[in-house]
Each structure stands twice: as C-alpha cells, then as structure tokens.
Design an enzyme around this catalytic site. Structure first.
Site, PDB file in Angstrom:
ATOM      1  NE  ARG A 168      -1.937   2.135   3.597  1.00 45.45           N
ATOM      2  CZ  ARG A 168      -2.583   2.745   4.601  1.00 45.45           C
ATOM      3  NH1 ARG A 168      -3.843   2.442   4.842  1.00 45.45           N
ATOM      4  NH2 ARG A 168      -1.980   3.607   5.368  1.00 45.45           N
ATOM      5  CE1 TYR A 180      -4.923   6.692   7.739  1.00 40.76           C
ATOM      6  CE2 TYR A 180      -4.526   6.182   5.434  1.00 40.76           C
ATOM      7  CZ  TYR A 180      -4.709   5.769   6.739  1.00 40.76           C
ATOM      8  OH  TYR A 180      -4.667   4.439   7.035  1.00 40.76           O
ATOM      9  CG  ASP A 230      -6.917   3.720   3.480  1.00 46.51           C
ATOM     10  OD1 ASP A 230      -8.031   4.176   3.148  1.00 46.51           O
ATOM     11  OD2 ASP A 230      -6.672   3.264   4.618  1.00 46.51           O
ATOM     12  CG  HIS A 232      -8.285   7.045   6.366  1.00 44.61           C
ATOM     13  ND1 HIS A 232      -8.587   7.735   7.495  1.00 44.61           N
ATOM     14  CD2 HIS A 232      -7.930   5.804   6.762  1.00 44.61           C
ATOM     15  CE1 HIS A 232      -8.405   6.947   8.542  1.00 44.61           C
ATOM     16  NE2 HIS A 232      -8.014   5.766   8.129  1.00 44.61           N
ATOM     17  CD  GLU A 256      -8.253   0.643   3.179  1.00 40.88           C
ATOM     18  OE1 GLU A 256      -7.121   0.279   2.810  1.00 40.88           O
ATOM     19  OE2 GLU A 256      -8.557   0.822   4.367  1.00 40.88           O
ATOM     20  CD  GLU A 282      -9.889   1.204   7.877  1.00 40.97           C
ATOM     21  OE1 GLU A 282      -9.022   0.570   7.253  1.00 40.97           O
ATOM     22  OE2 GLU A 282      -9.677   2.300   8.412  1.00 40.97           O
ATOM     23  NE  ARG A 303      -9.396  -2.242   4.366  1.00 37.68           N
ATOM     24  CZ  ARG A 303      -8.318  -2.594   5.068  1.00 37.68           C
ATOM     25  NH1 ARG A 303      -7.756  -3.759   4.874  1.00 37.68           N
ATOM     26  NH2 ARG A 303      -7.796  -1.771   5.959  1.00 37.68           N
ATOM     27  CD  GLU A 359      -4.209  -2.540   6.947  1.00 34.80           C
ATOM     28  OE1 GLU A 359      -5.385  -2.770   7.269  1.00 34.80           O
ATOM     29  OE2 GLU A 359      -3.719  -1.400   6.938  1.00 34.80           O
ATOM     30  CD1 TRP A 422      -7.584  11.931  10.187  1.00 36.80           C
ATOM     31  CD2 TRP A 422      -8.227   9.913  10.892  1.00 36.80           C
ATOM     32  NE1 TRP A 422      -6.453  11.186  10.343  1.00 36.80           N
ATOM     33  CE2 TRP A 422      -6.819   9.936  10.771  1.00 36.80           C
ATOM     34  CE3 TRP A 422      -8.856   8.737  11.303  1.00 36.80           C
ATOM     35  CZ2 TRP A 422      -6.009   8.830  11.057  1.00 36.80           C
ATOM     36  CZ3 TRP A 422      -8.080   7.648  11.594  1.00 36.80           C
ATOM     37  CH2 TRP A 422      -6.667   7.683  11.475  1.00 36.80           C
TER      38      TRP A 422
HETATM   39  C1  CS2 Z   1      -6.231   2.292   8.157  1.00 35.78           C
HETATM   40  C2  CS2 Z   1      -5.990   2.306   9.616  1.00 35.78           C
HETATM   41  O1  CS2 Z   1      -5.065   0.300   8.032  1.00 35.78           O
HETATM   42  C3  CS2 Z   1      -5.835   1.034   7.457  1.00 35.78           C
HETATM   43  O2  CS2 Z   1      -6.276   0.849   6.350  1.00 35.78           O
HETATM   44  O3  CS2 Z   1      -7.272   2.944   7.604  1.00 35.78           O
HETATM   45  O4  CS2 Z   1      -4.730   2.892   9.807  1.00 35.78           O
HETATM   46  C4  CS2 Z   1      -7.012   3.050  10.460  1.00 35.78           C
HETATM   47  O5  CS2 Z   1      -6.912   4.402  10.300  1.00 35.78           O
HETATM   48  C5  CS2 Z   1      -6.811   2.675  11.893  1.00 35.78           C
HETATM   49  O6  CS2 Z   1      -6.857   1.293  12.011  1.00 35.78           O
HETATM   50  C6  CS2 Z   1      -7.848   3.348  12.765  1.00 35.78           C
HETATM   51  O7  CS2 Z   1      -7.853   2.804  14.006  1.00 35.78           O
HETATM   52 MG    MG Z   2      -7.930   1.933   5.850  1.00 34.49          MG
END
Ligand code: CS2
Ligand code: MG
Length: 422
Positions: A168, A180, A230, A232, A256, A282, A303, A359, A422
């Site tokens: 990633r 991020y 990602d 996010h 993602e 996630e 995810r 991951e 975020w």
């Molecule tokens: C993220 C994480 O791993 C990922 O894809 O989006 O870093 C996520 O922000 C954290 O697990 C939040 O707790």
């Molecule tokens: Mg993520």
C-alpha cells in the site's frame, strides 16, 4: 435447565471436554499498552483451558472494556464454553440493542476466546476447525509511505526487497501538513495524543498528487508488484469516481475507502465510472453494513475483520455471503488490531475460499513480547502455525508493566474550519 447443561449433556465425550470441563469459571478483561493500547479478554474453563479474544477499538478502548466487564462477563460465568453460536446469539439478539462497534468488538472478544478454547480442547488449530487449508499462506500487503512521491517510492522499494508482493502506498500532499498514512519519525500510529490532533485537508491538492504517485511507482517498480491505496473516506462520491478513473492506467489491486459508506448507494456512482477494484469496510461491524454493497457487486473486497465484526462466527457468515457475489476478503490489519486478532484472522484467511489479501503492519517489539504468537512472514505471505486454537498467547506479567495510556484518533477539517472525514 441450568445455564450450562443441555439434555444430552451427559453423553458428550471427555475427549472434547465434558460439559463440566467446559464450564466457564472465569473471564478477565486485561488492558495493556505495550507501545499502544490493547483490550484482551481471557476466558478460563473449569478444566483450566484458557482462550483469548481481542476487544481493541482504537481511541475507545475503555468503552469496550466496560461493556465486557460490566455487561458480558457476569453472563459468561457458568455457561458452556462449547456453545459458541448460542453465546453469540445470546449477546447479539439477547441484548436487544444490536450492532455498533462497541457491542460487536465486545462480542468478538468472547467469540474468538471460545474458538480458541474449542481448538485447544480439540487439539486443532482454528483453520482446521473451519474446514481446513485452502492455501499455503495468506498474501499480505505492507504500508509504504513518504513525505513526497520520491520518498514513498523508495519505501515501496524497501518492501519489495523484503519479499512483499503487495504494497500500500501513501504520500504527503503538497500544502497539507499531515496527510493520512504518512509516518512521523516513530512510525505510523494515528492515535497519537490524549485529545484528537487537528489536521487540515485539501481535496484538490490530493486529487492532483495521487495519480502522479502511482505513475511514478509503476515506472520505478514495474507492473508486477500489487499496489494498493487508502483514501480514508476523504472524497465525495463523484470525486472518488474521478480518482478511481484517473488511477486505472496503474492497475491498482484496490482503492480503499474512496468515500464514506453509510449510504451504500454512493458506491454506485464510483462503479459507473471506473474499473479500479474497490475495497471498503474497516469501520463496519456487521453484514448489514455491506449488504447492498455486496449483493450489487459494488465492491471487490470487504475489509471488516474479526475484532470489530462480532468474531469468527459472524465474519464467517459475512464471508460466505460475499462469496456468493464474488467479493473477496481483505481484512483490516493495522497495528491497533492486536496479535490476537491477527492470529485469528490468519486462520480465517488460510481457510476462506474467497480470501483476497490481508493487511499486515508490523507491531512493535514490545507488543510482540506481550503477545507471543506462532504466525510468521515468508515470501510475501503470512503463515499460521499448527498450535491448537489461534496460536497467540498473552504474557500477563509483562502486560502489567504497560498501563493504559489515553489516546484518541486525529480529526480533519477543511480549510474553512468545517469538520471533514478523517
Ligand atoms: C487504516 C488504519 O489500516 C488502514 O487501512 O485505515 O490505519 C485506520 O486508520 C486505523 O486502524 C484506525 O484505528
Ligand atoms: Mg484503511
């Protein structure tokens, strides 16, 4: 009928633990911070077999610890540890208040601890209880990032040197102070401060840099390494569609969290415009969060992992449902998911016919010492061991040395000060 005995209880064989052996006599919530916070549930049966489940919810750890301690533990004592499905249903249906990350993480901890006990009593690793091996190892992706494109490309190169087949990639965004996924000197750990750090986001700048990053990565590292990214949740659906379309030439493994998915129909817009594969989930905690996404084939990878989705019992249902629609798993595996979740997830990955990718971010040495485990990285894949159960232990004495330390995730605002995702 008592809590732990059924009609045929007496006929159950000692080989798999008699009902008396399986009676839950203790359930303990352990909060520790070996580099970051983790909440773990340890269940003990009358015969002395113990099982561990992870209940970590980043930035909200104590809410889950209390849910377990105050509401679930009193219901567990005296119950038959072998009735995994019934205990899941008892806590899911029985509470009346269904779903939600706190509830589902607490239920997951119970469920995984019970699967661990089942494995130990049967003398079998969990992947064998699920139906056995579908593959030799689980393909994993690592996290490469850099303050700019050149640094991110170097980081991708280092992962490839270590044997990773999938990486990633995230990079800084010009004009954005803290984008991020980009590491500080201590490595990437988003929950950094007691109260949320405030960051400022700039979508147009990000949409400019992201395709340039992947153009460079393909130039530097060729077409064979799998590349992931990602977003996010930081784009609107139409912006996400534009990004997915602009990344098509670089053949991503997945894009993602391109947009928030509370409204599952949002993904229709992205799909209409692009063939870049999409991953999401996630932050989901049940099959209901992705039902429309999956049955309409709006995503390619789901995810949601074991700790936030009610445990192995519920995620197995989700994965089977996803398989009907050719959606594969791609479990969340950031550092805020403890080695207990990683262990359980890898057993699942080893079995699931529709596994896609896992991951894998490295835990610190302190975390690994508190949670000794038998999974290992080899040739781009993680391999589970054959220890009965999920193969992850907890050194309670060592855990005590690391008391809970309050930390929350950051927040993002737009330049005009309004709250963003975020
Ligand atoms: C993220 C994480 O791993 C990922 O894809 O989006 O870093 C996520 O922000 C954290 O697990 C939040 O707790
Ligand atoms: Mg993520």
């Amino acid at each position: 009928m008592s809590k732990q005995t059924g009609k045929n209880a007496a006929s159950e064989t000692a080989t798999h633990g008699s009902v008396r052996d399986r009676e839950i006599v203790d359930a303990k919530v352990i909060v520790t911070c070996p580099g970051r916070n983790f909440v773990t549930l340890k269940i003990t049966t009358r015969s002395g077999v113990t099982g561990l489940g992870d209940a970590t919810l980043n930035g909200r750890e104590l809410a889950v610890a209390s849910y377990l301690q105050d509401h679930l533990v009193p219901n567990l004592i005296g119950r038959d540890a072998g009735r995994i499905e019934d205990i899941f249903q008892f806590f899911y249906r029985g509470a009346y208040w269904r779903r939600g990350p706190v509830t589902m993480s607490a239920i997951a901890a119970v469920d995984v601890a019970l699967w661990d006990i089942l494995g130990k009593m049967a003398g079998l690793p969990i992947y064998r209880l699920l139906g056995g091996r579908s593959r030799e190892g689980a393909l994993v992706y690592g996290h490469a990032n850099g303050r700019d494109i050149a640094e991110a490309s170097d980081a991708v190169g280092r992962f490839i040197e270590q044997g990773f087949l999938a990486v990633r990639a995230q990079c800084g965004v010009p004009g954005v102070k803290k984008a991020y996924g980009v590491s500080s000197a201590r490595g990437y750990e988003p929950a950094e401060s007691e109260l949320p750090a405030e960051t400022v986001w700039n979508t147009p700048r990000y949409l400019e840099v992201a395709p340039k990053l992947f153009e460079r990565l393909r130039k530097d590292h060729g077409n064979h390494v799998e590349l992931l990214h990602d977003v996010h949740h930081r784009l609107s659906p139409i912006e996400a569609a534009r990004l997915a379309k602009s990344l098509e030439p670089y053949r991503l493994f997945w894009l993602e969290d391109a947009t928030p998915a509370e409204n599952q129909h949002s993904f229709e817009l992205i799909r209409q415009h692009s063939v870049t594969p999409l991953a999401v989930g996630e932050v989901f905690n049940s099959i209901w969060d992705c039902k429309h996404l999956i049955e309409n084939q709006l995503i390619d990878y789901i995810r949601t992992t074991i700790v936030h989705g009610g445990g192995i019992s519920h995620i197995r249902r989700l994965a089977d449902f996803a398989a009907l629609h050719q959606v594969r798993t791609g479990f969340h595996g950031a550092t805020d998911l403890s080695p207990v979740t990683m262990g359980a997830a890898l057993h699942f990955d080893t079995w699931a016919p529709n596994f896609g990718i896992q991951e894998y971010m490295f835990h610190t040495g302190e975390t690994d010492a508190v949670f000794p485990h038998d999974y290992e990285f080899r040739d781009g894949r993680l391999h589970v061991g054959d220890t009965p159960g999920h193969g992850v232990a907890l050194d309670e004495k060592l855990a005590k040395k690391y008391p809970y330390s309050p930390k929350q995730l950051p927040i993002a605002r737009l330049q005009d000060g309004s709250m963003w995702d975020w």
